[in-house]
Structures are given as C-alpha cells and as structure tokens.
Design a protein around this motif. Structure first.
Motif, short mmCIF file in Angstrom:
data_model
loop_
_atom_site.label_atom_id
_atom_site.label_comp_id
_atom_site.label_asym_id
_atom_site.label_seq_id
_atom_site.Cartn_x
_atom_site.Cartn_y
_atom_site.Cartn_z
N ILE A 12 0.84 -1.21 0.00
CA ILE A 12 0.00 0.00 0.00
C ILE A 12 0.87 1.26 0.00
N ALA A 13 1.87 1.26 0.89
CA ALA A 13 2.61 2.50 1.19
C ALA A 13 4.04 2.50 0.67
N GLY A 14 4.47 1.40 0.05
CA GLY A 14 5.88 1.31 -0.35
C GLY A 14 6.76 1.06 0.87
N GLY A 15 8.03 0.75 0.64
CA GLY A 15 8.94 0.41 1.74
C GLY A 15 9.14 1.54 2.73
N LYS A 16 9.38 2.74 2.20
CA LYS A 16 9.66 3.90 3.06
C LYS A 16 8.42 4.29 3.86
N GLY A 17 7.27 4.33 3.19
CA GLY A 17 6.02 4.71 3.85
C GLY A 17 5.64 3.76 4.97
N ALA A 18 5.78 2.45 4.69
CA ALA A 18 5.43 1.44 5.69
C ALA A 18 6.33 1.55 6.91
N SER A 19 7.61 1.81 6.68
CA SER A 19 8.56 1.89 7.79
C SER A 19 8.36 3.16 8.61
N LEU A 20 8.05 4.26 7.95
CA LEU A 20 7.77 5.51 8.68
C LEU A 20 6.53 5.33 9.56
N ALA A 21 5.50 4.67 9.02
CA ALA A 21 4.28 4.43 9.79
C ALA A 21 4.57 3.54 10.99
N GLU A 22 5.40 2.53 10.76
CA GLU A 22 5.79 1.61 11.84
C GLU A 22 6.46 2.37 12.98
N MET A 23 7.39 3.25 12.61
CA MET A 23 8.11 4.04 13.63
C MET A 23 7.16 5.01 14.34
N TYR A 24 6.31 5.66 13.55
CA TYR A 24 5.37 6.63 14.11
C TYR A 24 4.47 5.96 15.16
N ASN A 25 4.00 4.78 14.84
CA ASN A 25 3.08 4.07 15.75
C ASN A 25 3.78 3.43 16.94
N ASN A 26 5.11 3.35 16.86
CA ASN A 26 5.86 2.83 18.01
C ASN A 26 6.56 3.96 18.76
N LYS A 27 6.00 5.15 18.60
CA LYS A 27 6.39 6.33 19.39
C LYS A 27 7.82 6.82 19.15
N PHE A 28 8.39 6.46 17.99
CA PHE A 28 9.67 7.09 17.62
C PHE A 28 9.35 8.50 17.11
N PRO A 29 10.26 9.47 17.31
CA PRO A 29 9.94 10.84 16.93
C PRO A 29 10.04 11.07 15.41
N VAL A 30 8.96 10.70 14.72
CA VAL A 30 8.90 10.84 13.27
C VAL A 30 7.94 11.98 12.94
N PRO A 31 8.33 12.93 12.08
CA PRO A 31 7.39 14.01 11.75
C PRO A 31 6.10 13.44 11.15
N PRO A 32 4.94 14.05 11.46
CA PRO A 32 3.67 13.50 11.00
C PRO A 32 3.55 13.51 9.49
N GLY A 33 2.71 12.61 8.97
CA GLY A 33 2.54 12.59 7.53
C GLY A 33 1.45 11.63 7.08
N PHE A 34 1.24 11.61 5.78
CA PHE A 34 0.27 10.67 5.20
C PHE A 34 0.83 10.13 3.90
N ILE A 35 0.20 9.08 3.41
CA ILE A 35 0.69 8.38 2.22
C ILE A 35 -0.33 8.48 1.09
N ILE A 36 0.14 8.83 -0.09
CA ILE A 36 -0.67 8.68 -1.29
C ILE A 36 -0.30 7.29 -1.80
N THR A 37 -1.27 6.38 -1.79
CA THR A 37 -0.97 4.95 -1.93
C THR A 37 -0.55 4.54 -3.34
N ALA A 38 0.00 3.34 -3.41
CA ALA A 38 0.36 2.74 -4.70
C ALA A 38 -0.89 2.62 -5.57
N GLU A 39 -2.03 2.37 -4.93
CA GLU A 39 -3.31 2.26 -5.64
C GLU A 39 -3.66 3.60 -6.32
N ALA A 40 -3.33 4.71 -5.66
CA ALA A 40 -3.59 6.05 -6.23
C ALA A 40 -2.77 6.25 -7.50
#
Length: 316
Positions: A12-40
């Motif tokens: 859905i999000a590509g390698g970089k997108g998926a990893s950023l989301a993973e870090m964001y959800n595990n409370k690492f200090p990642v700047p907020p963001g959203f993904i325009i998906t591969a489907e888009a």
C-alpha cells in the motif's frame, strides 16, 4: 495516515512509507505525515488514459541502447507529469495536506465546523514529498536512491506537481534498466508517495546501528550543520562519531571533526541554498555529547525493534 499503517503495508505504502508508519506508531519521533498509496498511482495512470501509451513505449524498447532508453524515459515521465490528477483523488490529497498540522485523531472526532476553523488563516506547512516504491529495499534488490524526493514543498499547486514528479521518477532510465535486469515487471512496480512535515534542520545526519566499516560492536553517527542533503550528495565532509554499543557505559570510541565550509539550509521562500560557514562554526563539533548519546539510544531501539542493523536519517 501514518497512524493507520505499519510495517506490513509495503504493497500500500511502499517500503519507506510502511517503515515511517511503523516508527510513528511505536512512538519514535517521526514528523507526522500521510501516504498517497500505490493504488492512487495506478488510478492516475488508468484514469488519465496513459497506461497503454507507457506499456507501448516499454514493449518496444531495447534497454541496452542508451539513447533509446533515455528517450523512452523522457517520454514516459512527460506523460505522467502532464497527466491530470482525477478530482476524486486531488480533493482528499489537498484536504489531508491542509490538516497535516492538526492531530488526525482529534480531527476524526471534530465536526465539520471545527475542521473549517482549523483550516482558516492557516499557513500551509512545508513538507517533504518522498517516493516510496513497492519494490524498494528488498533483500534481493535495492532500488535505493532511484526515485525522487522533493524537500521544502509548500502550497497546493507545488504539492500536486511534486507528487507527479515522484510518480514520474518510477521511470528514470536507471530505474527502467534496473527493473528489467532484475526481472521485475514494469506494470507491477508501483509507487506510493509520502507527504511528511518538513523539519527545519539546525543539524542533521545519518546513523548506522552497526559499524558498516569495521563490523565491530559500535554505532556510527555522521552529522553536518543544516540539511542532511550535504552528506548524501557528498558535498560536505561530516563529523564522524563512533560510539560503543554498550550504552550502559556510554563511551565515544572515536571522533573526527573536520572543518565544514558550507551548510545547506532553507531560505524564507523554501528553497534549499548553500551558505558559507564562519571559521568558528565550521570548526565546531556539530553534536553535543548528550545528542550523540540520545541518537545512539534511538539507533539501538530501532535495531531491537526491527531485529536487524539499521541505517537511519535524523534531523534536529
């Protein structure tokens, strides 16, 4: 949104997108963001009627003919850059960009009126527009650095243009050649785009949770003043700190602080410019001991989370 994705969502999000989301959800200090998906991306190619044109160019291409390869790359990129983003895709992208500064969780609870208030009088934020390929960073193939990233993007028009720029970079000559050589079907290689709040970096760099040179049990941190672009492009020789992996007894094993003559920084209009550093600042150590320790701790935590050595970008 990052909050809705995780490491398993590469399709859905590509390698970089998926990893950023993973870090964001595990409370690492990642700047907020959203993904325009591969489907888009797929949707844009279909709706704008350019899919068959792209296929046709690639089907008749001999990748070993450098001139033909460059010409094909140019044609495909132009098709994508000139395509109109369908309205039902453009609207949610721009809405997400408008509320990027506001916590997504609160927005889902807020009524339409509250969202309108949040949007009014709101200066659009600077963002990074980052390509995130569904085939990137695989064990058997690395597409690293083959697709575009745009820094300090601001305003709706620029944002949409740069998103198409990312999509188009799926067809650089190098990427076309590499995919074909590695046996990846072009029509099954998709690209997501990460829209992420830009950090106005005072200092930045890279961290290797395991020393890539000596392979010894140590963490390597490299840092420059300003944006990390200076390290990646090789324009600036960074500070280099080697830290013992045993962080219980924090110890810097080695430190090199070369003279840094320039820094890449953002000017008020959002352009990245090169500034000359004064002798005193250029000679100074970029990171304090406290910052080195904190970054080493994050490197260790990320390595533990992913269960393998990591290379990490950071900005302060």
């Amino acid at each position: 949104w990052f909050s809705e994705l995780g490491n398993k969502d590469v399709a859905i999000a590509g390698g970089k997108g998926a990893s950023l989301a993973e870090m964001y959800n595990n409370k690492f200090p990642v700047p907020p963001g959203f993904i325009i998906t591969a489907e888009a991306y797929r949707y844009l190619i279909e709706k704008s009627g350019i899919r068959d044109k792209i296929k046709n160019i690639l089907d008749n291409l001999d990748i070993e003919d450098t001139d033909a390869l460059n010409e094909a790359s140019k044609k495909i990129k132009k098709l994508i850059e000139n395509a109109d983003i369908p309205k039902d895709l453009e609207d949610p992208i721009l809405e997400a960009y408008e509320i990027l500064d506001v916590n997504k969780h609160n927005i889902t609870k807020a009524g339409a009126g509250a969202i309108d208030i949040l949007k009014t009088g709101h200066e659009p934020p600077f963002v990074a527009v980052r390509s995130s390929a569904t085939t990137e960073d695989l064990a058997e193939a690395s597409f690293a650095g083959q697709q575009e990233t745009f820094l300090n993007v601001k305003g709706n028009k620029e944002l949409l243009k740069k998103i198409k720029g990312c999509f188009a970079s799926l067809f650089t000559a190098r990427a076309i050649y590499y995919r074909q050589k590695k046996g990846f079907a072009h029509e099954q290689s998709y690209l997501a785009v990460v829209i992420q709040r830009m950090v106005n970096s005072d200092k930045s760099g890279v961290i290797f949770s395991k020393n890539p040179v000596s392979k010894k049990d140590s963490i390597v941190i490299e840092a420059v003043w300003g944006l990390g672009e200076g390290i990646v492009s090789g324009q600036i020789k960074p500070d280099n700190y080697v830290v013992d992996s045993d962080l219980e007894h924090f110890k810097i094993l080695d430190m090199k602080v070369p003279i840094k003559k320039i820094a890449i920084v953002r000017d008020s209009s959002g352009r990245n410019i090169i500034v000359k550093l004064t002798g005193e600042k250029g000679e100074r150590q970029v990171l304090s001991s406290y910052e080195i320790k904190r970054l080493a701790q994050y490197a260790k935590k990320l390595e533990e989370h992913y269960r393998k050595p990591q290379d990490i970008e950071f900005a302060i």
